[in-house]
Design a protein around this motif. Structure first.
Motif, PDB file in Angstrom:
ATOM      1  N   HIS A  42       0.837  -1.201   0.000  1.00  0.00           N
ATOM      2  CA  HIS A  42       0.000   0.000   0.000  1.00  0.00           C
ATOM      3  C   HIS A  42       0.876   1.257   0.000  1.00  0.00           C
ATOM      4  O   HIS A  42       0.437   2.322   0.438  1.00  0.00           O
ATOM      5  CB  HIS A  42      -0.932  -0.008   1.206  1.00  0.00           C
ATOM      6  N   THR A  61       1.849   3.217  -2.304  1.00  0.00           N
ATOM      7  CA  THR A  61       1.471   4.326  -3.181  1.00  0.00           C
ATOM      8  C   THR A  61       0.348   5.179  -2.599  1.00  0.00           C
ATOM      9  O   THR A  61       0.086   6.276  -3.108  1.00  0.00           O
ATOM     10  CB  THR A  61       1.009   3.804  -4.552  1.00  0.00           C
ATOM     11  N   GLU A  62      -0.292   4.718  -1.545  1.00  0.00           N
ATOM     12  CA  GLU A  62      -1.518   5.352  -1.067  1.00  0.00           C
ATOM     13  C   GLU A  62      -1.237   6.514  -0.120  1.00  0.00           C
ATOM     14  O   GLU A  62      -0.407   6.409   0.775  1.00  0.00           O
ATOM     15  CB  GLU A  62      -2.392   4.309  -0.358  1.00  0.00           C
ATOM     16  N   ASP A  63      -1.954   7.620  -0.292  1.00  0.00           N
ATOM     17  CA  ASP A  63      -1.909   8.723   0.666  1.00  0.00           C
ATOM     18  C   ASP A  63      -2.724   8.408   1.913  1.00  0.00           C
ATOM     19  O   ASP A  63      -2.403   8.855   3.012  1.00  0.00           O
ATOM     20  CB  ASP A  63      -2.483  10.003   0.041  1.00  0.00           C
ATOM     21  N   SER A  64      -3.781   7.660   1.737  1.00  0.00           N
ATOM     22  CA  SER A  64      -4.727   7.384   2.816  1.00  0.00           C
ATOM     23  C   SER A  64      -4.121   6.476   3.876  1.00  0.00           C
ATOM     24  O   SER A  64      -3.337   5.572   3.564  1.00  0.00           O
ATOM     25  CB  SER A  64      -5.975   6.706   2.245  1.00  0.00           C
TER      26      SER A  64
END
Length: 405
Positions: A167, A169-172
């Protein structure tokens, strides 16, 4: 009042300023100017067993700002190669959440995946753009095949995050539900700073590592020192790498490799370092293994000799008081006093910072001042950490100051 929206706009602006993409073709870019210098570091050690298909979101705090950020990944204690197939760097918003648009991929020799041999480290390609000083930088790494002994830094005094699956790549923060208090595989971050900028490496034990300082608030004494350096106009030293390990000794391996055994990897290998700040010895002294003051002095001389051979200055710090700690006794205190006399008076060090004097009670020089005591009579609290940083003469760290022969 729409405070949430306003705060988000500010954070996005900060992220753009901190990690701005340069929209210039690679072939048109001029050769980078400035000095590559370490902005964050943490000593490597063995950290249990590696877990395949696990990702780590590691929060670190920069000391000096600059461009062309690079990260160093370590497999120093691995017994087999480990592959990292996704590595990203962004800016923390809160917890595991990143400022939107700040998370960008790092590559290694132009490839997104890199395999690090057992016992080795690898450094990423420069990431175009700038990162600000005093930034909570977030480095996210994923390994599809981690196994065997994992490498990292055990006691970070900083909350980082973990997920199963990639994960990165995720900003969240949604998929980063696990929390950890260690840094896995990451052991240094560098930037290209203004020409002539230098760094200091703090080589130490749990006091340098930050034990008893406030978690997530960057109140270790090297953090306070970094803030002083950032505000100073009298020195070009701006980078600070914290190479403390809880329980570490100068002479013997145990809680991490000894200072003598890890000096090259944890200190001298970092770019831009002009000064080694040596504050270590209490764990050797209080261990009741027959270590004498002369043993300690020989160890200090060896650190200084090797650092000088590498062209570095060495600042020595006196060993702080620890009466009231369970292992204190008059014999250990006598060794501490003899060691401190050597540090202060021998002339072996290029400069001396008297942490003993900064921390001790005026009513009992063998005890830490209660106002600075983290509660165990050895480790300073936040106020004690700040007093230590305030005791450092910033000019003594300067790259231009001559080193003793």
């Amino acid at each position: 009042m729409r405070a949430g929206r306003g705060r988000g706009c500010v954070l996005v602006a900060l992220a753009v300023a901190a990690l701005a993409v340069q929209a210039v073709p690679a072939t048109a870019r001029a050769a980078p100017a400035g000095s590559e210098v370490v902005t964050w570091g943490a000593s490597a050690d063995r950290l249990g067993e590696g877990v395949p298909d696990r990702a780590y979101r590691l929060v670190v705090h920069t000391s000096v700002g600059g461009s062309d950020l690079r990260v160093r990944l370590s497999n120093a204690f691995g017994d087999r190669p480990v592959t990292f197939d996704s590595v990203y760097a962004g800016v923390q918003e809160a917890g595991a959440g990143l400022v939107r648009g700040s998370n960008r991929q790092l590559v290694f020799g132009g490839a997104r995946s890199v395999t690090v041999p057992a016992g080795a480290t690898v450094t990423s390609d420069p990431l175009p753009g700038r990162v600000a000083a005093g930034t909570n930088l977030v480095v996210s790494v994923h390994s599809p095949d981690a196994a065997g002994p994992a490498t990292g830094h055990g006691m970070s005094m900083q909350t980082s995050y973990v997920s199963q699956g990639d994960h990165t790549t995720e900003d969240s923060p949604a998929n980063w539900g696990g929390t950890i208090g260690s840094w896995f595989y990451l052991d240094a971050v560098t930037v290209r700073a203004s020409p002539g900028t230098g760094a200091v490496v703090a080589l130490g034990d749990s006091i340098t590592d930050g034990w008893q300082s406030s978690t997530d608030l960057n109140r270790r004494w090297p953090d306070y020192l970094a803030r002083r350096l950032r505000q100073s106009t009298t020195t070009t030293v701006k980078g600070v790498a914290n190479e403390g390990i809880s329980g570490n000794k100068v002479l013997a391996d145990g809680a991490g490799q000894s200072a003598l055994h890890r000096l090259d990897r944890d200190v001298l290998s970092h770019p831009g370092v002009c000064t080694v700040f040596l504050f270590e010895g209490v764990n050797d002294i209080k261990a009741h293994t027959g270590v004498t003051a002369q043993d300690m002095i020989a160890g200090y001389r060896e650190v200084v000799r090797r650092a000088h051979a590498a062209g570095k200055r060495v600042v020595g710090a006196t060993v702080g008081p620890f009466k009231g700690w369970s292992e204190w006794d008059p014999e250990a205190e006598a060794v501490r006093q003899e060691v401190n006399a050597f540090i202060r008076d021998s002339g072996v060090f290029d400069a001396v910072t008297d942490f003993d004097r900064a921390l001790r009670s005026p009513y009992d020089h063998e005890r830490i001042l209660p106002f600075f005591d983290g509660g165990d009579h050895l480790h300073p609290n936040d106020k004690g950490m700040q007093a230590m940083a305030d005791a450092v003469d910033l000019k003594s760290l300067d790259c231009s100051a001559p080193a003793n022969p």
